[in-house]
Design a protein around this motif. Structure first.
Motif, mmCIF file in Angstrom:
data_model
loop_
_atom_site.group_PDB
_atom_site.id
_atom_site.type_symbol
_atom_site.label_atom_id
_atom_site.label_comp_id
_atom_site.label_asym_id
_atom_site.label_seq_id
_atom_site.Cartn_x
_atom_site.Cartn_y
_atom_site.Cartn_z
ATOM 1 N N ALA A 1 9.193 56.029 10.095
ATOM 2 C CA ALA A 1 9.610 56.089 11.496
ATOM 3 C C ALA A 1 10.892 55.300 11.707
ATOM 4 O O ALA A 1 11.781 55.724 12.465
ATOM 5 N N TYR B 1 9.759 49.025 18.677
ATOM 6 C CA TYR B 1 10.917 49.868 18.367
ATOM 7 C C TYR B 1 12.188 49.312 18.998
ATOM 8 O O TYR B 1 13.288 49.462 18.449
ATOM 9 N N VAL C 1 6.137 48.824 12.739
ATOM 10 C CA VAL C 1 6.866 50.099 12.687
ATOM 11 C C VAL C 1 6.834 50.602 11.248
ATOM 12 O O VAL C 1 7.309 49.905 10.346
ATOM 13 N N PRO C 2 6.282 51.799 11.006
ATOM 14 C CA PRO C 2 6.255 52.355 9.644
ATOM 15 C C PRO C 2 7.669 52.600 9.122
ATOM 16 O O PRO C 2 8.596 52.858 9.903
ATOM 17 N N VAL C 3 7.845 52.530 7.819
ATOM 18 C CA VAL C 3 9.163 52.708 7.213
ATOM 19 C C VAL C 3 9.748 54.085 7.543
ATOM 20 O O VAL C 3 10.930 54.202 7.885
ATOM 21 N N GLY D 1 4.676 45.395 9.776
ATOM 22 C CA GLY D 1 3.898 46.627 9.809
ATOM 23 C C GLY D 1 3.805 47.264 11.169
ATOM 24 O O GLY D 1 3.145 48.300 11.338
ATOM 25 N N ARG E 1 12.347 44.571 3.318
ATOM 26 C CA ARG E 1 11.021 44.389 3.915
ATOM 27 C C ARG E 1 10.085 43.547 3.053
ATOM 28 O O ARG E 1 9.282 42.771 3.586
ATOM 29 N N ILE F 1 9.348 45.879 10.861
ATOM 30 C CA ILE F 1 9.058 46.559 9.595
ATOM 31 C C ILE F 1 8.211 45.698 8.658
ATOM 32 O O ILE F 1 7.145 46.139 8.211
#
Length: 283
Positions: free
Chosen positions: A86, A6, A82-84, A80, A63, A77
């Motif tokens: 989030a 993040y 960090v999910p889209v 994978g 992405r 992103i």
């Protein structure tokens, strides 16, 4: 949840660009006056949050293309990490915080920030696909940071400084595009459509042209300040070193170049020291 993923999503190294807000008081000789540094903290933080929100949006939109890029596929992103959903939530929080901080300083600063957000968002959605327009969008980000600094510190931006920053921004943007085109080769169009529209030699020529123009406008800016004229050789070295780095296939990202290229980093530090000495000690 991986905190590091993040943090990478926010691209904190790119926050260095927001130091442009401090250029007006630094070059105006007022940076060390009582309360000046603190006065710039909220505007600086607002632009850091705003830039992070635009980076996140850009990464979400790109992405699928980034998964085919040799370096960008490792970003949070496309990889994978960090999910889209989030990522969008974090981006919205950054956007809200940026606007709140800007409005708390002044409405004019908030308008400059909104202009920055509109241009960068338009760039992420469509304008980055248009040749030359994409270069000017990138340059506008630096100019708006400079104007935001002028507003935050109530300092008028000189014409020569405005032109120097504009031309330097176009120079760096051109170098970045050239570096991408060289690194990706035949895959360049699949990653960024505008790269297909630049004929061979155009980006090199534009980089040389704007680099020379930067040297002229910067010289005009410092020549009346006597001691500062001795920073012109450093400016010349920095421009040539960046060109060499791009042409050698070492990448054209300005922030990475400054942080990872030792000669460029040393020249940058020397420039700041010489400017500081000329404005705050020599006089």
């Amino acid at each position: 949840m991986k905190i590091t993923a993040y943090l990478k999503l926010l691209r904190p190294t790119q926050w260095l660009k927001n130091l442009m807000l401090y250029f007006p008081p630094f070059l105006g000789g007022t940076l060390l006056q009582p309360g000046v540094l603190q006065k710039g903290m909220l505007p600086f933080l607002s632009f850091c949050l705003a830039s992070s929100s635009t980076y996140i949006l850009n990464d979400v939109l790109d992405r699928h293309r980034d998964t085919h890029h040799p370096r960008k596929k490792h970003r949070p992103i496309p990889s994978g990490a960090v999910p889209v959903a989030a990522a969008l939530l974090v981006g919205a929080a950054c956007l809200g915080g940026a606007l709140w901080l800007a409005f708390s300083v002044s409405h004019i600063l908030a308008l400059i920030l909104v202009a920055y957000l509109v241009i960068t968002t338009s760039y992420s959605v469509k304008l980055k696909e248009l040749p030359v327009v994409d270069l000017f969008c990138i340059a506008s980000g630096f100019l708006l940071r400079l104007e935001a600094g002028g507003e935050a510190f109530r300092i008028e931006i000189s014409h020569w400084l405005f032109l120097s920053v504009f031309l330097l921004a176009v120079f760096l943007a051109t170098g970045k595009r050239l570096g991408e085109k060289q690194a990706l080769g035949e895959l360049a169009g699949g990653h960024r459509k505008s790269l297909l529209s630049y004929p061979d030699g155009f980006l090199q020529g534009a980089m040389y042209m704007t680099g020379g123009a930067v040297l002229v406008t910067y010289t005009q800016y410092v020549i009346v300040r006597h001691a500062l004229v001795y920073t012109v050789p450093l400016c010349c070295f920095g421009l040539l070193r960046f060109i060499l780095r791009v042409q050698a296939g070492q990448g054209g990202d300005p922030t990475e170049s400054l942080l990872k290229d030792l000669p460029l980093f040393i020249v940058g530090v020397l420039w700041a020291v010489m400017i500081g000495w000329g404005l705050y000690v020599g006089y």
